[in-house]
Scaffold this active site. Structure first.
Site, PDB file in Angstrom:
ATOM      1  NE  ARG A  91      41.734  74.902  34.733  1.00 34.06           N
ATOM      2  CZ  ARG A  91      41.965  75.696  33.693  1.00 34.06           C
ATOM      3  NH1 ARG A  91      42.096  76.971  33.870  1.00 34.06           N
ATOM      4  NH2 ARG A  91      42.051  75.211  32.467  1.00 34.06           N
ATOM      5  CE  LYS A 120      64.086  52.973  27.040  1.00 33.11           C
ATOM      6  NZ  LYS A 120      65.026  52.911  28.170  1.00 33.11           N
ATOM      7  NE  ARG A 141      43.848  65.535  34.680  1.00 34.94           N
ATOM      8  CZ  ARG A 141      43.186  66.682  34.534  1.00 34.94           C
ATOM      9  NH1 ARG A 141      43.288  67.360  33.403  1.00 34.94           N
ATOM     10  NH2 ARG A 141      42.455  67.173  35.494  1.00 34.94           N
ATOM     11  CG  HIS A 174      38.846  65.617  38.262  1.00 40.40           C
ATOM     12  ND1 HIS A 174      39.928  65.633  39.122  1.00 40.40           N
ATOM     13  CD2 HIS A 174      39.057  66.632  37.377  1.00 40.40           C
ATOM     14  CE1 HIS A 174      40.739  66.620  38.764  1.00 40.40           C
ATOM     15  NE2 HIS A 174      40.241  67.238  37.716  1.00 40.40           N
TER      16      HIS A 174
HETATM   17  C1  NCD Z   1      38.329  69.402  34.241  1.00 35.62           C
HETATM   18  C2  NCD Z   1      38.876  68.056  33.829  1.00 35.62           C
HETATM   19  O1  NCD Z   1      40.023  67.937  33.429  1.00 35.62           O
HETATM   20  O2  NCD Z   1      38.105  67.126  33.962  1.00 35.62           O
HETATM   21  N1  NCD Z   1      39.309  70.374  34.383  1.00 35.62           N
HETATM   22  C3  NCD Z   1      39.980  70.435  35.578  1.00 35.62           C
HETATM   23  O3  NCD Z   1      40.549  69.483  36.051  1.00 35.62           O
HETATM   24  N2  NCD Z   1      39.921  71.601  36.218  1.00 35.62           N
HETATM   25  C4  NCD Z   1      37.165  69.840  33.454  1.00 35.62           C
HETATM   26  C5  NCD Z   1      37.252  69.867  31.959  1.00 35.62           C
HETATM   27  O4  NCD Z   1      38.292  69.597  31.365  1.00 35.62           O
HETATM   28  O5  NCD Z   1      36.220  70.222  31.379  1.00 35.62           O
END
Ligand code: NCD
Length: 358
Positions: A91, A120, A141, A174
């Site tokens: 997502r 590398k 991420r 997040h």
């Molecule tokens: C979440 C995450 O990656 O922290 N998912 C997301 O980004 N929609 C929640 C999860 O993985 O449980």
């Protein structure tokens, strides 16, 4: 008059997001957008949250017509984004990717670190600096906490800094998920006087779930909110977040008994067990049935309450719940794309390029 300005500048190594400064001071600063790095939800203030929600709604409405969608494609056609996602994502990756495309931006991506020069031996810093040479924003991420903040600090010390957006950092934060969660709550409670004063349950693996941690931080912007944490004892909300809530006068309670609190909730934010952080499958010992929503729980939930989940889900929400009008998670998922469009617009200061109507 107060206005939110970016304090992230090449000369400011520590600041990673935004702060509130008197407007007069902003007049002597070079023209700059009001949001730069998006790293830590704690820096978001209510006016910015309200503005982002309004922006998300404006673009969502515009995109309903072909003409509006074409107008949106002309908002940032010369900007490029790097999507650096070395931890699994469906997502967040797809919604950022599509948010960029909605605005006419182009995207590059690294999803598998084995295809990056890091194998590398290139340092994280050099890799990030390299990405920044080619693009105008880095969305990242990582499995490790603190990486996005590290990248933002690095940007603050180079001549051509680009904004860094934290799209999930370890089990820590997040922030854009929290923004889209706020947007979903705000939309859902539109007819019921906004998020202020609501009772919001958070259930599941609260210890290792970054989405609930970030969402708790944003709650300081709403008056009279009460949080109810529903978690197995060993996966309870961590002390650092609770200390933050105490510090900001946000009321919360903790329980392992969903049944006891269910009828009091205006929203329940369900999360899955974060099994990827297990060392020896220990979360399988949790009796998930006590922390799940099914037909029985639906019958006890307020008629106008809402059910949220950041997704992906496990057994904690059965597919039967999807048919219930209170299930908000699919809309929440789509809201994520509109909120990320709003964040990008704000970062590039392109609000003025969004047509009022088409
Ligand atoms: C979440 C995450 O990656 O922290 N998912 C997301 O980004 N929609 C929640 C999860 O993985 O449980």
């Amino acid at each position: 008059m107060q206005r939110t300005i970016s304090v992230a500048s090449p000369t400011n190594h520590e600041a990673t997001a935004i702060a509130t400064e008197p407007l007069s001071e902003t007049l002597v600063l070079p023209a700059r957008s009001t949001l730069f790095h998006v790293i830590d939800p704690r820096v978001f203030e209510r006016p910015l949250l309200d503005e982002l929600c309004d922006l998300a709604t404006r673009v969502r409405m515009l995109a309903k017509s072909d003409e509006g969608a074409r107008a949106l494609r002309d908002v940032l056609p010369t900007r490029r984004a790097m999507l650096y996602f070395t931890q699994p994502s469906t997502r967040t990756f797809l919604s950022f990717n599509n948010a960029c495309h909605i605005l006419g931006m182009r995207t590059s991506e690294i999803r598998d670190p084995s295809t990056s020069s890091e194998v590398k031996g290139e340092s994280f810093e050099d890799s990030i600096r390299t990405f920044s040479s080619y693009v105008d924003v880095i969305v990242m991420r990582t499995k490790e906490s603190g990486r996005a903040a590290q990248a933002a600090r690095l940007m603050n010390g180079i001549p051509r800094p680009v904004p860094v957006i934290n799209a999930g950092s370890g089990s820590d934060q997040h922030p854009t998920q929290a923004l889209l969660d706020i947007y979903t709550l705000a939309r859902s409670f539109d007819g019921q006087g906004s998020i202020d004063g609501k009772v919001i349950g958070m259930m599941g693996d609260l210890k290792r779930g970054r989405t609930v941690r970030s969402l708790c931080y944003l709650m300081k912007n709403y008056t009279g909110v009460r949080l109810v944490f529903i978690a197995p004892e060993q996966y309870a909300m961590q002390a650092d977040v609770k200390a933050y809530l105490d510090q900001h006068g946000i009321r919360y309670s903790e329980t392992t008994n969903l049944d006891g609190v269910l009828p009091t909730l205006d929203a329940i934010y369900v999360t899955r067990m974060q099994t990827e952080w297990d060392t020896a499958g220990e979360s399988s010992a949790v009796d998930l049935g006590r922390f799940s929503i099914g037909e029985r729980e639906l019958a006890r939930l307020k008629r106008d309450a809402i059910i949220m989940h950041p997704l992906p889900r496990g057994a904690e929400i059965g597919p039967v719940v999807d048919q219930d009008p209170r299930a908000m998670y699919w809309r929440q998922e789509r809201n994520g794309m509109w909120m990320r469009v709003a964040v990008l617009i704000k970062i590039f200061g392109a609000e003025g390029r969004i047509p009022a109507t088409v």
